[in-house]
Scaffold this motif. Structure first.
Motif, short mmCIF file in Angstrom:
data_model
loop_
_atom_site.label_atom_id
_atom_site.label_comp_id
_atom_site.label_asym_id
_atom_site.label_seq_id
_atom_site.Cartn_x
_atom_site.Cartn_y
_atom_site.Cartn_z
N ASN A 136 2.22 -9.08 -16.89
CA ASN A 136 2.25 -8.09 -15.80
C ASN A 136 3.37 -7.06 -15.96
O ASN A 136 4.05 -6.71 -15.00
CB ASN A 136 2.34 -8.79 -14.44
CG ASN A 136 1.11 -9.60 -14.14
OD1 ASN A 136 0.00 -9.15 -14.39
ND2 ASN A 136 1.30 -10.80 -13.64
N THR A 154 2.75 -4.04 -16.97
CA THR A 154 2.02 -2.79 -16.74
C THR A 154 2.11 -1.82 -17.92
O THR A 154 1.90 -0.63 -17.75
CB THR A 154 2.45 -2.08 -15.43
OG1 THR A 154 3.79 -1.59 -15.54
CG2 THR A 154 2.31 -2.99 -14.22
N THR A 180 -9.01 1.61 0.11
CA THR A 180 -7.58 1.71 0.40
C THR A 180 -7.28 2.88 1.34
O THR A 180 -6.12 3.11 1.68
CB THR A 180 -6.75 1.91 -0.89
OG1 THR A 180 -7.00 3.21 -1.43
CG2 THR A 180 -7.03 0.84 -1.92
N HIS A 187 0.50 2.29 -8.67
CA HIS A 187 1.28 2.74 -7.51
C HIS A 187 2.68 3.12 -7.97
O HIS A 187 3.35 2.33 -8.64
CB HIS A 187 1.33 1.63 -6.45
CG HIS A 187 1.81 2.11 -5.14
ND1 HIS A 187 3.15 2.36 -4.87
CD2 HIS A 187 1.13 2.43 -4.01
CE1 HIS A 187 3.27 2.78 -3.64
NE2 HIS A 187 2.06 2.83 -3.09
N GLN A 200 5.57 3.36 -6.49
CA GLN A 200 6.71 2.58 -6.00
C GLN A 200 6.62 1.10 -6.38
O GLN A 200 7.62 0.49 -6.74
CB GLN A 200 6.84 2.70 -4.46
CG GLN A 200 7.47 3.99 -4.00
CD GLN A 200 6.47 5.14 -3.98
OE1 GLN A 200 5.32 4.97 -3.60
NE2 GLN A 200 6.90 6.32 -4.41
N THR A 201 5.45 0.51 -6.26
CA THR A 201 5.31 -0.94 -6.49
C THR A 201 4.95 -1.30 -7.92
O THR A 201 5.09 -2.46 -8.31
CB THR A 201 4.24 -1.53 -5.56
OG1 THR A 201 2.95 -1.00 -5.94
CG2 THR A 201 4.55 -1.25 -4.10
N SER A 202 4.45 -0.34 -8.68
CA SER A 202 3.94 -0.58 -10.03
C SER A 202 2.81 -1.61 -10.06
O SER A 202 2.64 -2.32 -11.04
CB SER A 202 5.05 -0.98 -11.00
OG SER A 202 5.87 0.13 -11.26
N HIS A 203 2.05 -1.69 -8.97
CA HIS A 203 0.86 -2.53 -8.92
C HIS A 203 -0.37 -1.64 -8.95
O HIS A 203 -0.33 -0.51 -8.46
CB HIS A 203 0.83 -3.37 -7.64
CG HIS A 203 1.90 -4.41 -7.61
ND1 HIS A 203 2.62 -4.68 -6.48
CD2 HIS A 203 2.39 -5.23 -8.56
CE1 HIS A 203 3.50 -5.63 -6.73
NE2 HIS A 203 3.38 -5.97 -7.99
N TYR A 250 -6.76 -3.27 -7.98
CA TYR A 250 -6.74 -4.41 -8.90
C TYR A 250 -8.07 -5.17 -8.94
O TYR A 250 -8.57 -5.50 -10.01
CB TYR A 250 -5.58 -5.36 -8.56
CG TYR A 250 -5.39 -6.41 -9.61
CD1 TYR A 250 -4.75 -6.10 -10.80
CD2 TYR A 250 -5.88 -7.69 -9.43
CE1 TYR A 250 -4.57 -7.06 -11.78
CE2 TYR A 250 -5.71 -8.66 -10.41
CZ TYR A 250 -5.07 -8.33 -11.59
OH TYR A 250 -4.92 -9.27 -12.56
#
Length: 156
Positions: free
Chosen positions: A41, A43, A72, A89, A91-94, A98
């Motif tokens: 993870n 990224t 979303t 994202h 800010q979150t790097s998610h 997903y």
């Protein structure tokens, strides 16, 4: 043509909802029997400037991603100027989608996860995605941003 796909053809094209359901089944099939990888993870695969690769989406995959993005609350694909996936994202790097992420994102083309799946490992699933694309009148895989942007317009 694959039996699951040919059973869902109407007029003779797949309806969007049926195409998305079929794509999601392909994603489930991949998850049920994945080639071994070690995703940490990081990224990296979401940072196209690092990998030199950008996911290419069939029309069914683009619709799946667009519907997930719509869930979303977004109506447009976010813009990125740093060479990263627009769905990462800031800010979150998610991944913002997903659960609906494209096939290419599920097959880990970053080096830290073990590199890309061998095409032979996932070829039957790729063929099913291509069949959906053909049934929907798609023109083959397209770059992620363009494919999802067009799909968002189609489902509006």
């Amino acid at each position: 043509m694959h039996k699951q796909i040919s059973d869902k053809i109407l007029d003779p094209r797949l309806r969007n909802d049926e195409a998305v359901a079929t794509v999601q089944q392909i994603y489930s099939d991949l998850k049920a029997n994945p080639p071994e990888r070690n995703c940490l993870n990081l990224t990296e695969c979401c940072r196209f400037q690092l990998t030199g690769r950008t996911p290419m989406l069939t029309k069914g995959e683009a619709l799946t991603a667009a519907k997930e993005l719509r869930s979303t609350g977004r109506k447009k694909l976010p813009k990125r100027d740093d060479g990263a996936c627009p769905l990462l994202h800031p800010q979150t790097s998610h991944c913002m989608i997903y659960q609906g992420r494209p096939f290419g994102c599920r097959t880990h083309f970053c080096k830290s996860a073990g590199g890309p799946y061998e095409r032979s490992e996932v070829l039957p699933l790729i063929r099913r995605l291509e069949e959906i694309d053909e049934c929907m009148g798609g023109n083959g895989p397209r770059e992620i941003s363009a494919a999802i942007s067009d799909a968002l317009e189609e489902i509006s």
